[in-house]
Design an enzyme around this catalytic site. Structure first.
Site, PDB file in Angstrom:
ATOM      1  N   GLU A 168     -16.553  -3.349  34.249  1.00  0.00           N
ATOM      2  CA  GLU A 168     -16.036  -3.901  32.997  1.00  0.00           C
ATOM      3  C   GLU A 168     -17.051  -3.826  31.852  1.00  0.00           C
ATOM      4  O   GLU A 168     -16.715  -3.476  30.733  1.00  0.00           O
ATOM      5  CB  GLU A 168     -15.643  -5.361  33.240  1.00  0.00           C
ATOM      6  CG  GLU A 168     -14.950  -6.013  32.068  1.00  0.00           C
ATOM      7  CD  GLU A 168     -14.569  -7.469  32.414  1.00  0.00           C
ATOM      8  OE1 GLU A 168     -14.246  -7.732  33.583  1.00  0.00           O
ATOM      9  OE2 GLU A 168     -14.615  -8.303  31.506  1.00  0.00           O
ATOM     10  N   ASP A 169     -18.268  -4.207  32.112  1.00  0.00           N
ATOM     11  CA  ASP A 169     -19.238  -4.348  31.023  1.00  0.00           C
ATOM     12  C   ASP A 169     -20.272  -3.241  30.942  1.00  0.00           C
ATOM     13  O   ASP A 169     -20.970  -3.119  29.934  1.00  0.00           O
ATOM     14  CB  ASP A 169     -19.953  -5.702  31.134  1.00  0.00           C
ATOM     15  CG  ASP A 169     -18.999  -6.865  30.919  1.00  0.00           C
ATOM     16  OD1 ASP A 169     -18.184  -6.783  29.981  1.00  0.00           O
ATOM     17  OD2 ASP A 169     -19.048  -7.835  31.702  1.00  0.00           O
TER      18      ASP A 169
END
Ligand code: MN
Length: 510
Positions: free
Chosen positions: A75-76
């Site tokens: 996700e990041d």
């Protein structure tokens, strides 16, 4: 930079294989998040490292700890899922994907949040470890919430209070739930938080001094009765639960008898009752305040005996008695069960779990993988998934509006629960305010669909009766009976409402 040793030291299993997997995840995450910073100015990696530490402390295995390290990498940090699969296997990838939120581009705002939550539950219904990772992630985010911009703080704290703390509670993870609530309390109700802190500051110490005196006397009595291997610990009531209780007692702290409690931890169940006998032989108990949660565990599985006694010098004190196994369960809940499955305990210690989370079968339990590690395979066997998670997934899949999803979530699963009994003594766990109709559907759709009447505690009762904790409920059925529209107003669970609606539709068609 955090040292890997800090993490591996916490792990229960330190086999070469386990340490190698975690070390490799450590390096991968460190590289993936390099250069990224959190609001606090710390390297982002610190967050995933601390999340992994919480998981190790909970007794989770190497795969779960590794997934903790990797949980934000897709996700990041934009890591490639295929690379994670290659390096760490299908299982770890499944866990990481389970806690990954949905893409920012396709979903926005509330919708993204709700859909991500729904996705989390679907993944959890296949592997409970997904939820344990999410809770650990949330715990570290809450521990560092003060660094987050103010406008975001309150939203994150409310969500913790409304969704994550209740989940931890339902999983029996008392320690984690208490910490989440207290951290959220500070931001959701800052004034009240300060007030309760002020009010309770001296009270905690006062109460603990009193308990110490009692314990010294008790120790001698127990030795005389040859009850050995007794452990004690003082339980301080968490600030948030103290506040809730204070509100019910006119904010009068002198009316709270369990601000701290003495915990007596013994070896066996029969020792629990022997200790209770010794205590009541010496100090007079307050009538009506003896709670036997061993004979009647709370719906989330909590077991203990609580009693409140007159100390003899004008004081009143609470004592909690439990076995070591009950203590572990009360603190770590489902996590202590998972730990056992990794081969570090004995099966009977967790019998509450089987009792309260009846076995269910989910078509294809675990993610497709062929894992040589039998213990881990056993762990992700579908039987370990609490059935309320499966119900939740089933009931919520068809709900499309985000706000409706949140409403159902709260009313079905996170409101206060009651437990009622079938005439045979089986326990049925329901949200507060449920009726015999909810009860019937909880047992079987067929019974719900053919209710003719109900008896509560042996007496005929109308179908809109609000059931109470401990009620014994009997449902009478008749083949010709059919669900009525007005039942919808008298039911609390989504399961009952959904079945009633579908029966009504069918009747209309035929
Ligand atoms: Mn995270």
């Amino acid at each position: 930079m955090p040292d890997i040793k800090e993490l591996t030291d916490l792990m229960r299993s330190k086999s070469k294989q386990d340490v190698a997997l975690v070390t490799s995840a450590y390096r991968f995450a460190k590289t993936a998040h390099s250069g990224q910073k959190r609001y606090s100015g710390e390297p982002y990696f610190v967050h995933v490292f601390e999340t992994a530490k919480i998981l190790a402390e909970l007794g989770m295995g190497a795969k779960t700890v590794s997934a903790g390290l990797l949980h934000d990498s897709i996700e990041d940090a934009g890591s490639d899922p295929n690379v994670i699969r290659e390096k760490f296997g299908d299982d770890v990838l499944f866990l990481v994907k389970g806690v990954t939120k949905l893409g920012k581009i396709r979903y926005q705002g509330v919708k993204r949040h709700v859909e991500s939550l729904r996705k989390l539950f679907v993944a959890t219904s296949q592997d409970i470890r997904v939820l344990i990772i999410k809770l650990s992630d949330r715990l570290h985010n809450m521990r560092t919430l003060e660094h987050v911009p103010e406008h975001k703080r309150k939203r994150i704290a409310s969500e913790t209070m409304e969704v994550y703390a209740p989940i931890a509670h339902r999983l029996g993870m008392g320690k984690l739930k208490g910490e989440l609530e207290d951290l959220a309390f500070k931001f959701v109700h800052p004034k009240e938080y300060q007030k309760v802190r002020e009010l309770s500051k001296d009270k905690y110490k006062e109460s603990e001094r009193e308990l110490e005196k009692i314990y010294k006397k008790l120790q001698k009595l127990l030795a005389k009765e040859k009850i050995y291997n007794v452990d004690t610990d003082y339980r301080r009531k968490h600030l948030y639960s103290l506040w809730r209780k204070l509100k019910r007692k006119n904010m009068d702290i002198d009316r709270i008898y369990d601000i701290s409690a003495l915990r007596v931890i013994v070896q066996t169940v029969s020792d629990c009752y022997r200790v209770l006998g010794v205590i009541h032989g010496k100090w007079r108990p307050l009538p009506g305040r003896i709670k036997d949660y061993i004979a009647f565990p709370k719906p989330n599985g909590y077991k203990s005996i609580h009693t409140t006694i007159f100390t003899g010098d004008g004081g009143i004190a609470e004592i909690q008695i439990r076995s070591e196994a009950m203590h572990l369960e009360a603190e770590y809940g489902i996590a202590s069960h998972v730990k056992y499955k990794e081969g570090e305990g004995d099966a009977n210690r967790f019998d509450w779990f089987k009792q309260f989370l009846p076995s269910i079968s989910i078509g294809n339990g675990a993610p497709d993988n062929v894992d040589p590690d039998k213990a881990v395979k056993d762990m992700i066997d579908a039987k370990d998934i609490p059935n309320w998670i499966e119900e939740l997934v089933e009931a919520q899949m068809e709900v499309s509006a985000p706000h409706e999803f949140m409403e159902n979530l709260k009313s079905d699963f996170f409101e206060d629960r009651i437990f009622v009994f079938t005439p045979k003594g089986d326990v049925i766990d329901l949200p507060e305010g449920s009726s015999p109709i909810d009860f019937a559907y909880q047992i079987h759709t067929d019974i719900g669909d053919h209710i003719a009447g109900a008896k509560v505690n042996g007496k005929l009762a109308s179908l809109d009766t609000k059931l109470e904790n401990g009620d014994i409920v009997e449902i009478q059925t008749k083949h010709s009976s059919k669900p009525k529209r007005k039942w919808l107003a008298n039911t609390k669970t989504t399961l009952a409402k959904r079945n009633i609606r579908s029966a009504l539709n069918q009747n209309k068609r035929s």
